[in-house]
Design a protein around this motif. Structure first.
Motif, PDB file in Angstrom:
ATOM      1  N   TYR A 195       0.870  -1.159   0.000  1.00 28.03           N
ATOM      2  CA  TYR A 195       0.000   0.000   0.000  1.00 28.03           C
ATOM      3  C   TYR A 195       0.917   1.222   0.000  1.00 28.03           C
ATOM      4  N   PRO A 196       0.659   2.189  -0.910  1.00 27.80           N
ATOM      5  CA  PRO A 196       1.560   3.350  -0.972  1.00 27.80           C
ATOM      6  C   PRO A 196       1.727   3.969   0.416  1.00 27.80           C
ATOM      7  N   THR A 197       2.862   4.517   0.652  1.00 23.37           N
ATOM      8  CA  THR A 197       3.258   5.113   1.937  1.00 23.37           C
ATOM      9  C   THR A 197       3.671   4.052   2.958  1.00 23.37           C
ATOM     10  N   LYS A 198       3.343   2.779   2.688  1.00 21.97           N
ATOM     11  CA  LYS A 198       3.761   1.766   3.658  1.00 21.97           C
ATOM     12  C   LYS A 198       5.070   1.133   3.218  1.00 21.97           C
ATOM     13  N   ALA A 214      -7.172  17.582   0.576  1.00 21.08           N
ATOM     14  CA  ALA A 214      -6.172  16.837   1.327  1.00 21.08           C
ATOM     15  C   ALA A 214      -6.837  15.820   2.240  1.00 21.08           C
ATOM     16  N   SER A 215      -8.038  16.173   2.707  1.00 21.91           N
ATOM     17  CA  SER A 215      -8.734  15.210   3.548  1.00 21.91           C
ATOM     18  C   SER A 215     -10.107  14.942   2.949  1.00 21.91           C
ATOM     19  N   PHE A 216     -10.710  13.869   3.365  1.00 21.51           N
ATOM     20  CA  PHE A 216     -12.022  13.546   2.827  1.00 21.51           C
ATOM     21  C   PHE A 216     -12.965  13.185   3.957  1.00 21.51           C
ATOM     22  N   GLU A 217     -14.225  13.617   3.772  1.00 19.99           N
ATOM     23  CA  GLU A 217     -15.251  13.280   4.738  1.00 19.99           C
ATOM     24  C   GLU A 217     -16.576  13.307   3.998  1.00 19.99           C
ATOM     25  N   PHE A 218     -17.478  12.434   4.360  1.00 23.09           N
ATOM     26  CA  PHE A 218     -18.806  12.486   3.762  1.00 23.09           C
ATOM     27  C   PHE A 218     -19.505  13.781   4.156  1.00 23.09           C
ATOM     28  N   ALA A 253      -9.576   9.396   0.914  1.00 21.10           N
ATOM     29  CA  ALA A 253     -10.912   8.809   0.962  1.00 21.10           C
ATOM     30  C   ALA A 253     -10.818   7.313   1.268  1.00 21.10           C
ATOM     31  N   GLU A 254      -9.800   6.659   0.697  1.00 25.29           N
ATOM     32  CA  GLU A 254      -9.594   5.241   0.997  1.00 25.29           C
ATOM     33  C   GLU A 254      -9.410   5.026   2.491  1.00 25.29           C
ATOM     34  N   GLN A 255      -8.584   5.881   3.084  1.00 30.35           N
ATOM     35  CA  GLN A 255      -8.329   5.763   4.514  1.00 30.35           C
ATOM     36  C   GLN A 255      -9.602   6.034   5.315  1.00 30.35           C
ATOM     37  N   PRO A 286      -8.422  -2.920   7.091  1.00 29.88           N
ATOM     38  CA  PRO A 286      -7.140  -2.312   6.720  1.00 29.88           C
ATOM     39  C   PRO A 286      -7.287  -1.542   5.408  1.00 29.88           C
ATOM     40  N   VAL A 287      -6.576  -0.428   5.299  1.00 25.84           N
ATOM     41  CA  VAL A 287      -6.717   0.434   4.131  1.00 25.84           C
ATOM     42  C   VAL A 287      -6.294  -0.305   2.860  1.00 25.84           C
ATOM     43  N   VAL A 288      -5.381  -1.280   3.011  1.00 27.93           N
ATOM     44  CA  VAL A 288      -4.924  -2.023   1.846  1.00 27.93           C
ATOM     45  C   VAL A 288      -6.085  -2.808   1.214  1.00 27.93           C
ATOM     46  N   ASP A 289      -7.029  -3.241   2.019  1.00 23.84           N
ATOM     47  CA  ASP A 289      -8.201  -3.957   1.498  1.00 23.84           C
ATOM     48  C   ASP A 289      -9.057  -3.039   0.628  1.00 23.84           C
ATOM     49  N   VAL A 290      -9.161  -1.764   1.048  1.00 23.05           N
ATOM     50  CA  VAL A 290      -9.945  -0.806   0.264  1.00 23.05           C
ATOM     51  C   VAL A 290      -9.273  -0.583  -1.083  1.00 23.05           C
ATOM     52  N   ARG A 291      -7.945  -0.440  -1.057  1.00 21.62           N
ATOM     53  CA  ARG A 291      -7.208  -0.240  -2.306  1.00 21.62           C
ATOM     54  C   ARG A 291      -7.367  -1.450  -3.232  1.00 21.62           C
TER      55      ARG A 291
END
Lengths: 526, 167
Positions: free
Chosen positions: A180-183, B3-7, B47-49, B58-63
């Motif tokens: 994952y980027p940044t990791k 830079a940041s995301f929120e609904f 947004a992924e995060q 984990p964010v990697v799952d979203v990616r």
């Protein structure tokens, strides 16, 4: 308990056992890539397809549970043809750069292709290009073209290290495993992904291009990095001269399966912490003549130690000589020390533990804060009292001769006390400030260079085996103690095997497996 | 780009609604990502995060999910987005011509955005599911099929005209 037939052999297995595991129990190894006993099932590679009577289609052996009266074939024509086809798919985008691939020689793509390959390629299309040979962490290099997307590494970071650095991105023939980027793959257990990668996609940065694996010899050993006592294999330059690897003998460390201790894994500190075996070693005995330490033969060095010890002994009795043994020593060496210093010479100032020692990092998986392999052995063999009291007496002049094994006691408060000691004998493997300050230095052997046992923190007595000859003129510590004893007029066995047998009543070879686990309740399991 | 995301508060309510439809939070991944893309136009790393935190994965799952499905985009797009199908039927029937025309007319390669930010376009290697219209493209989600050079030019003209007429 279901009983099934695999390739004509009947086998009864526990309920819930899969066909791949049942086959393993009767020595049938079904080819596989994605299946790993330490990870969840993925069913991605389709390499373990088997034919089961009453099932219309081939089934994956890793996922199918063994059932009563199942009749399985792992070698039928359909199965063999399926394996050949699966390999053809897996290799369709594989670069076949085996001549420059570090995995060559221990690669399951190569191994299974020898048995099930098509040999005549039908592939006319262009291969998909992906990113090659880039570091993804401090220890691991990733080659996406070689990857067959078995996802063992992804599942490892999900399930074992629980750090989630890796994922499968994109889709179809463009799928890649990536960070994952940044990791960065820098968790304390990152090296394990190198072992579980069945192909050359993940290779070790330290080991890359240092040695072809077929030149390596391997010996069973125990990790000395902490008190866990993980089972390891020392892979060393066997059939090749060490100069070809810049003098390095030990080339890498691999975990060795032990269900009770480390399973299939070891931490990175243990895996990459073998450097001391081949660097900064004390290779010959040394004696301080006027002000400098100078190389010496064994005999005069030991004679000087014996004379000084005798003089101190006759002047001050059992209080005149102090000994600080170490939890880095094997049980056999600790036993030899105990016999000579405590039982025969009745010394009163014998200690083992260093109270100033900085604890290492610990976690709830493998790493223990105690960075010594044999602290439990020290305790079990009756050593008590810490080095501080002994050092203080040496500083006050009450102890005339101080014999220090392994410890570095030259820093901080310890160093100030050590400075005042009248005569210091250092027995150790590597140069440190304590050795540099000693009056006589005796070179010991590392665990790679001798036989013996360590007792892990749970009380398991585990064997490590000799892989290499002691470097230079160094000798294993039980031999050093035995020779020191002889000069003092005592007779002590020199071999670890003899000492162990006298201790436990069985020989080292009879200790279950080699370096394998021992039931903590009974201490020894024959 | 943010830079940041929120609904937005409204989308937050919709997200809560989505969550209720599934037995586990993880299962709400696809609709949550659709909602994200609807709000932002694309799915940024932030947004992924954000989604990973909301769904407790984990964010990697979203990616993994975002990169698997071609309907999600990780880059900001033009005001109007064109997706050209390059799958078998379209390719046989002349998707190359469609690609060449778009490149010439818009002046950017696949994956790019025109300088005025009006258009972006990309080639989709996987079937867009309208083989009967081959070769076809999607303009802002709507199918345009049986394309030729002339039809593509005409389509772009019509789109530009509809904009100036305020439609």
């Amino acid at each position: 308990m279901p009983t099934l037939t695999i390739d004509g052999q009947e086998v009864t297995v526990d309920a819930g056992t899969t066909v791949i595991q049942a086959a393993e129990q009767i020595g049938i190894n079904i080819p596989r890539y994605c299946y790993h006993p330490g990870l969840s099932l993925a069913g991605r590679c389709r390499m373990c397809l088997v034919e089961i009577e009453t099932f219309p289609n081939l089934q994956i052996a890793c996922y199918t549970r063994a059932q009563d009266e199942m009749v399985v074939s792992t070698t039928s024509e359909r199965v063999l043809s399926a394996r050949q086809s699966m390999l053809e798919f897996l290799l369709s985008n594989h670069p076949l750069d085996c001549p420059v691939c570090d995995q060559s020689g221990e690669c399951d793509l190569q191994n299974f292709y020898m048995d099930h390959g098509q040999y005549q390629s039908r592939f006319l299309e262009n291969k998909v290009k992906k990113k090659k040979a880039f570091p993804i962490g401090p220890h691991v290099i990733l080659d996406q073209e070689r990857c067959i997307l078995c996802t063992r590494c992804v599942r490892f970071t999900e399930e074992v290290s629980k750090s989630n650095e890796l994922g499968v991105f994109n889709r179809g023939s463009r799928s890649v495993i990536d960070l994952y980027p940044t990791k960065s793959l820098d968790n304390p257990y990152s090296g394990n992904v190198i072992d579980i990668c069945p192909v050359g996609a993940l290779t070790e940065r330290e080991f890359r291009f240092k040695c072809r694996v077929w030149y390596l010899a391997s010996q069973e050993s125990i990790c000395t990095g902490c008190s866990r006592g993980c089972n390891i294999s020392l892979d060393y330059n066997g059939s090749r001269r060490a100069y070809k690897a810049g003098g390095r003998r030990v080339m890498r460390i691999k975990p060795r399966y032990n269900p009770d201790i480390n399973k299939w894994w070891i931490c990175d500190e243990g895996r990459f912490g073998y450097g001391f075996i081949d660097t900064d070693r004390i290779e010959t005995p040394m004696q301080r003549t006027t002000s400098d330490l100078e190389p010496s033969d064994w005999d005069p060095a030991l004679a000087r130690v014996a004379e000084t010890v005798k003089a101190a002994y006759s002047e001050k009795g059992a209080n005149g000589v102090g000994v600080i043994v170490s939890p880095q020593l094997s049980n056999e060496e600790l036993l030899a020390c105990r016999e000579l210093f405590v039982e025969k010479m009745k010394l009163t100032n014998v200690a083992a533990l260093n109270p100033w020692e900085e604890p290492g990092e610990a976690d709830d998986f493998l790493r223990n804060a105690d960075r010594n392999p044999n602290t439990k052995g020290v305790e079990d063999l009756g050593y008590s009292g810490d080095a501080k009291a002994v050092l203080e007496k040496a500083a006050e002049g009450e102890i005339e001769v101080l014999i220090i094994f392994r410890h570095n006691l030259a820093d901080g408060e310890a160093g100030k006390l050590l400075e005042k000691a009248k005569f210091v004998v250092y027995v150790g493997t590597n140069w440190n400030a304590t050795a540099e300050r000693a009056h006589v230095v005796l070179p010991g052997a590392t665990h790679a260079e001798k036989d013996g046992t360590f007792t892990n923190f749970e009380g398991r007595v585990q064997r490590f085996k000799q892989a290499l000859l002691p470097i230079g003129d160094s000798r294993n510590d039980s031999q050093i103690i035995s020779e020191m004893a002889a000069k003092l007029g005592y007779s002590l066995p020199a071999s670890a095997d003899e000492i162990f047998e006298a201790w436990k009543g069985i020989s080292l070879d009879e200790l279950s497996g080699s370096g394998s686990s021992v039931d903590p309740d009974t201490a020894v399991q024959a | 780009m943010s830079a940041s995301f929120e609904f937005t508060p409204e989308n937050k309510k919709r997200f809560e609604e989505i969550l209720r439809r599934y037995p586990t939070k993880r299962a709400a991944m696809l609709p949550s990502l659709h909602l994200t893309q609807e709000q932002e136009g694309y799915i940024s790393p932030e947004a992924e995060q954000y989604i990973a935190d909301l769904l407790e994965v984990p964010v990697v799952d979203v990616r993994e999910v975002v990169s698997f499905y071609t309907m999600f985009t990780r880059n900001p797009l033009g005001k109007h987005h064109i997706r050209v199908c390059e799958s078998l039927s379209c390719w046989v029937r002349g998707s190359d011509e469609v690609k060449e025309t778009l490149e010439k007319e818009l002046g950017v390669e696949s994956g790019g955005i025109t300088e005025d930010g009006e258009y972006s376009w990309e080639v989709i290697p996987d079937c867009l599911g309208a083989c009967e219209l081959a070769p076809m493209l999607q303009l802002d989600g709507y199918f345009e099929g049986n394309l030729t050079r002339e039809k593509v030019v005409e389509l772009l003209k019509k789109q530009a005209a509809s904009k100036t007429s305020g439609k």
